[in-house]
Design an enzyme around this catalytic site. Sequence first.
Site, PDB file in Angstrom:
ATOM      1  N   GLY A 108      -0.662  -2.073  -4.981  1.00 13.64           N
ATOM      2  CA  GLY A 108      -0.240  -0.867  -4.733  1.00 13.64           C
ATOM      3  C   GLY A 108       1.306  -0.708  -4.634  1.00 13.64           C
ATOM      4  CG  ASP A 109       4.041   0.206  -6.954  1.00 11.69           C
ATOM      5  OD1 ASP A 109       4.699  -0.824  -7.080  1.00 11.69           O
ATOM      6  OD2 ASP A 109       3.383   0.428  -7.855  1.00 11.69           O
ATOM      7  N   GLY A 110       4.686   0.742  -2.564  1.00 11.04           N
ATOM      8  CA  GLY A 110       5.083   1.578  -1.317  1.00 11.04           C
ATOM      9  C   GLY A 110       6.420   1.908  -1.565  1.00 11.04           C
ATOM     10  CG  PHE A 112      10.339  -0.168   2.027  1.00  9.77           C
ATOM     11  CD1 PHE A 112      11.721   0.374   2.240  1.00  9.77           C
ATOM     12  CD2 PHE A 112       9.590   0.386   3.064  1.00  9.77           C
ATOM     13  CE1 PHE A 112      12.241   1.530   3.082  1.00  9.77           C
ATOM     14  CE2 PHE A 112      10.087   1.339   4.131  1.00  9.77           C
ATOM     15  CZ  PHE A 112      11.292   2.161   3.878  1.00  9.77           C
ATOM     16  N   GLY A 113       8.451  -1.706  -1.781  1.00  7.79           N
ATOM     17  CA  GLY A 113       8.103  -2.814  -2.732  1.00  7.79           C
ATOM     18  C   GLY A 113       6.859  -2.633  -3.043  1.00  7.79           C
ATOM     19  CB  THR A 114       5.204  -3.917  -6.234  1.00  7.11           C
ATOM     20  OG1 THR A 114       6.058  -2.837  -6.862  1.00  7.11           O
ATOM     21  CG2 THR A 114       3.876  -3.913  -6.984  1.00  7.11           C
ATOM     22  CB  VAL A 115       1.246  -4.634  -1.911  1.00  3.15           C
ATOM     23  CG1 VAL A 115       0.327  -5.728  -1.505  1.00  3.15           C
ATOM     24  CG2 VAL A 115       2.176  -4.302  -1.297  1.00  3.15           C
ATOM     25  CE  LYS A 129       5.304  -4.217   2.412  1.00  2.06           C
ATOM     26  NZ  LYS A 129       5.705  -3.489   3.448  1.00  2.06           N
ATOM     27  CG  ASP A 225       5.679   5.294   6.708  1.00  3.62           C
ATOM     28  OD1 ASP A 225       5.459   6.580   6.475  1.00  3.62           O
ATOM     29  OD2 ASP A 225       5.787   4.520   5.814  1.00  3.62           O
TER      30      ASP A 225
END
Length: 452
Positions: A108-110, A112-115, A129, A225
Amino acid sequence: MQLEVLLSDDCAKCVQHQSGQCQLDTQGKFYCAKNKRSAQKLELGIALPLFSIIGLLLILWRCKAKRGIVLSSNPEPESCSVYFGVPVFSYKDLQVATKYFDPSRVLGDGGFGTVYYGKLKDGREVAIKHLYEHNSRRLEQFMNEVKILTRLRHVNLVSLYGCTSYHSHELLLVYEYIPNGTLASLLHHGSSRSSFLPWPIRIKVAIETATALAYLHASDIIHRDVKTNNILLDNSFCVKVADFGMSRLFPNDVTHVSTAPQGTPGYLDPEYHQFYQLTSKSDVYSFGVVLIELISSKPAVDMSRHKDEISLANLAINKIRKGAIGELVDPFLGFESDSGIRREIVMVAELAFQCLQRDRELRPSMEEVLEALRRTEIGKEEAEISHGDVLSADDDEEEMKVLNGMKATPSPKAVTDKWDSESSITPNISSQSTNQSNVDVRISSLNLEKMK
């Protein structure tokens, strides 16, 4: 009065360069007398501080290496240094674990970064992450998450296995891998996915998420969040709350912290957005949206809905005020066919209604939310025990006790009754669905009368 002594060139050279003394012989001629002891002292005076500085630098380097500040050359995380109590991994090891950040391993992508999915040398499955390089606040988010997760231990919080050095150019966080993914993916990717989440699992998810948030608040931490994308589920559908990059340590001697609003559209506390005042009630509002998602299987924001209902919070408030909870509920959940499920969903909807109040003072605390959710299970057990009882049609006061329990100042926008743990609705499960619908309508009607 100033006295200035000028040395001859020969004398100056003798003193400065030859470490000697300026003297005159018997004929009055200048000569440079060498002093062996002085020369030795001068050499020692230079050498000793130099060796001391070199030794001190070596000691500091070794100490820093032990504390995890000089880390990138350590190949094995188990034997390397630690940072804030967690192992520090080398970037090379995490490259190998993710097959060099293969796009097929993206979980997944958030913000603040990609996991990425990864597998460590010791066989552990992990979620890694990789913080975005272009994010100017990535170091702050990185250190914030490490500090918070290393001071907290809870079964419903994701575990941090380690990280790279914060001096590393690449900032990575290594978490335990949660195989069932996010609650959002299970709720919002079609009926085939949501069918994995029947109502008993959803109420369990609600209780465990509230448990994690109540623990955070008791530890003076605001998540900031809360959303279904940050609620992970393992193979047993147990909750793991994740993503603490925006979390805030909250002083226990103040009522709020003034800070620029941060969060996700659809979940952001409107009072926090308007007045820049962050409190634990901001998490409560976001959790109210999560409760509505669990009831409806609808996303928090949907641009295809009517403009007044793009926000799920607005949609839910409108439906609950009109006494039309049934129109909000995912048909898959059995709201129309199972009286026990109907009763619990009505209770959760009314609780979400309180969490979504614009005025934070009217919202319950997370501890009160948790207690109310637990009462739904207690009420379910009592309903099963009292399975043959019939709810009296004119016993409205008794029905309203199910929706009691939150301490709130009377308001035309709030449900103001307190929850009563001593009583609950105990409908006859074999009774007709029309009678149960009348119960739900009476509950909503009474709330509307109080709001007027």
